[in-house]
Design a protein around this motif. Structure first.
Motif, short mmCIF file in Angstrom:
data_model
loop_
_atom_site.label_atom_id
_atom_site.label_comp_id
_atom_site.label_asym_id
_atom_site.label_seq_id
_atom_site.Cartn_x
_atom_site.Cartn_y
_atom_site.Cartn_z
N PRO A 263 0.81 -1.23 0.00
CA PRO A 263 0.00 0.00 0.00
C PRO A 263 0.83 1.27 0.00
O PRO A 263 0.42 2.29 -0.57
CB PRO A 263 -0.82 -0.13 1.29
CG PRO A 263 -0.92 -1.60 1.51
CD PRO A 263 0.38 -2.18 1.05
N PHE A 281 -7.48 -1.91 -2.63
CA PHE A 281 -6.73 -2.29 -1.43
C PHE A 281 -7.46 -3.46 -0.80
O PHE A 281 -8.67 -3.40 -0.55
CB PHE A 281 -6.64 -1.10 -0.47
CG PHE A 281 -5.78 -1.35 0.75
CD1 PHE A 281 -4.85 -2.37 0.80
CD2 PHE A 281 -5.89 -0.53 1.86
CE1 PHE A 281 -4.06 -2.59 1.92
CE2 PHE A 281 -5.12 -0.73 2.99
CZ PHE A 281 -4.19 -1.76 3.02
N ALA A 292 -10.97 3.77 3.58
CA ALA A 292 -10.77 3.68 2.13
C ALA A 292 -10.62 5.07 1.52
O ALA A 292 -9.74 5.31 0.68
CB ALA A 292 -11.94 2.94 1.49
N ARG A 295 -7.21 6.67 2.20
CA ARG A 295 -6.14 6.11 1.39
C ARG A 295 -6.31 6.37 -0.10
O ARG A 295 -5.49 5.95 -0.90
CB ARG A 295 -6.03 4.60 1.63
CG ARG A 295 -5.41 4.23 2.97
CD ARG A 295 -5.34 2.72 3.10
NE ARG A 295 -4.57 2.31 4.27
CZ ARG A 295 -3.26 2.03 4.25
NH1 ARG A 295 -2.59 2.13 3.12
NH2 ARG A 295 -2.65 1.64 5.35
N VAL A 297 -8.65 5.06 -1.99
CA VAL A 297 -8.96 3.76 -2.59
C VAL A 297 -10.28 3.85 -3.36
O VAL A 297 -11.32 4.18 -2.80
CB VAL A 297 -9.04 2.67 -1.51
CG1 VAL A 297 -9.50 1.34 -2.13
CG2 VAL A 297 -7.68 2.50 -0.82
N PRO A 300 -12.39 -0.70 -2.76
CA PRO A 300 -12.05 -1.42 -1.52
C PRO A 300 -12.44 -2.89 -1.61
O PRO A 300 -13.54 -3.23 -2.04
CB PRO A 300 -12.88 -0.69 -0.46
CG PRO A 300 -14.00 -0.06 -1.19
CD PRO A 300 -13.53 0.22 -2.59
#
Length: 358
Positions: A263, A281, A292, A295, A297, A300
């Protein structure tokens, strides 16, 4: 059922409200210390976070398996994983845990935890009873490691990483199906999947294979050595290739490809090699949408290698230990559940355990 070690001295009594009460001072036999859990009768720590004389290690994740101890005992695979990560001299001495072993005034054995390759629960028998330290464990089978094994005990030391009722992990194959659906929907975009190097990366690869993806899977260089080790252990991962962009091909080289990376790579210049990638991720924490979003993302994938709330509480109910000690996670919720269901429980509040450091 609790073990018979100690006989009557270990038999729980009953209080007026019907709950079991502690009849021995078991915390004298396994003690939380700043270095980690310590067993005085054996003179060893379990998963210590600071260098110690003798360490018993449950598995190779870096928040549990640290270098610098004088003597380390673990499964063969965990020792080899530690050597890959830290170098062959990560400890002055190492010993493979094979069969029940006598250490000081204790009897110790290692049992599969179902978490990652080489992971184990550690059973410690002392005059105070039988203690089982789970480390991290999972009850959803993973083809990348041996399945979790129930070990009867007087004291269960359980993780509570996802120890809240909201955490109910979905079918991992269904989550992988979301990834493949996205690949079909966006054939011009690379799909970058964040996965920790030990356990999660290999599990995602094997789930992709089980779901029918037989094409190449591209790896960030940080994942290569541990994937190679799994291959050496006879674990089939299929066609794996480096995520190396050819200068002449340009960013479009990975259109429609699946690329696995730690990550941390998503915040590095490495991720800029790809043209408008889909960021995914794989983690149990992806059930928390705020994580999420933090980050960045887009996709997810709720894929965990820990027990969720139903599995954690089922483990306590099925093993029915005289006491449950809860650590590295949502301790209060688990202890509350134990109280409501007639189980004696206490928090250990050990420090230093978190998601796998990158």
């Amino acid at each position: 059922m609790p073990s018979q070690a100690g006989h009557a001295a270990l038999t729980p009594s009953r209080t007026n409200n019907g709950q079991r009460s502690q009849v021995t001072h078991r915390d004298a036999h396994l003690q939380p210390r700043p270095e980690g859990l310590f067993c005085p009768a054996g003179g060893f720590h379990v998963d210590p976070v600071r260098p110690v004389e003798r360490a018993l290690i449950t598995h190779g994740h870096a928040d549990h398996a640290r270098p610098g101890h004088r003597h380390v005992m673990a499964t063969r695979q965990t020792l080899e994983i530690m050597a890959i990560r830290y170098g062959a001299d990560f400890a002055a001495q190492t010993q493979v845990a094979e069969g029940p072993l006598r250490i000081g005034d204790t009897r110790v054995s290692f049992h599969p935890a179902g978490h990652v390759l080489g992971s184990a629960q550690i059973r410690v028998e002392t005059r105070g009873g039988v203690f089982v330290i789970t480390g991290d464990y999972a009850r959803t089978p993973s083809p990348a490691c041996l399945p979790w094994e129930p070990v009867p005990c007087d004291v269960l030391v359980t993780e509570a990483t996802f120890g809240l009722p909201v955490f109910r992990h979905p079918d991992p194959l269904a989550e992988i199906g979301k990834l493949l659906e996205s690949v079909r929907a966006f054939p011009d975009r690379a799909h970058l999947v964040g996965a920790y190097a030990l356990g999660k990366a290999q599990r995602v690869i094997m789930l992709l294979r089980a779901a029918g993806w037989d094409g190449p899977i591209h790896l960030h260089g940080a994942l290569q050595r541990l994937c190679d080790y799994h291959l050496d252990q006879g674990i089939a991962l299929g066609d794996l290739r480096p995520a190396t962009i050819d200068r002449g091909a340009g960013k479009a080289q990975f259109a429609g490809a699946i690329v696995l990376a730690p990550p941390s790579a998503f915040a590095s210049p490495w991720a800029q090699r790809f043209s408008d990638p889909v960021i995914a991720f794989a983690s149990g924490w992806m059930q928390v949408r705020a994580r999420a979003r933090q980050r960045g993302v887009e996709l997810p994938l709720v894929i965990s290698d820990h027990v969720d709330w139903p599995q954690l509480t089922a483990t306590i109910a099925e093993l029915a230990p005289a006491e449950t000690w809860v650590t590295h996670g949502r301790e209060d919720a688990v202890i509350r559940w134990c109280s409501l269901n007639g189980h004696i429980a206490r928090p250990l509040r050990l420090v230093g355990y978190e998601d796998e450091p990158e």
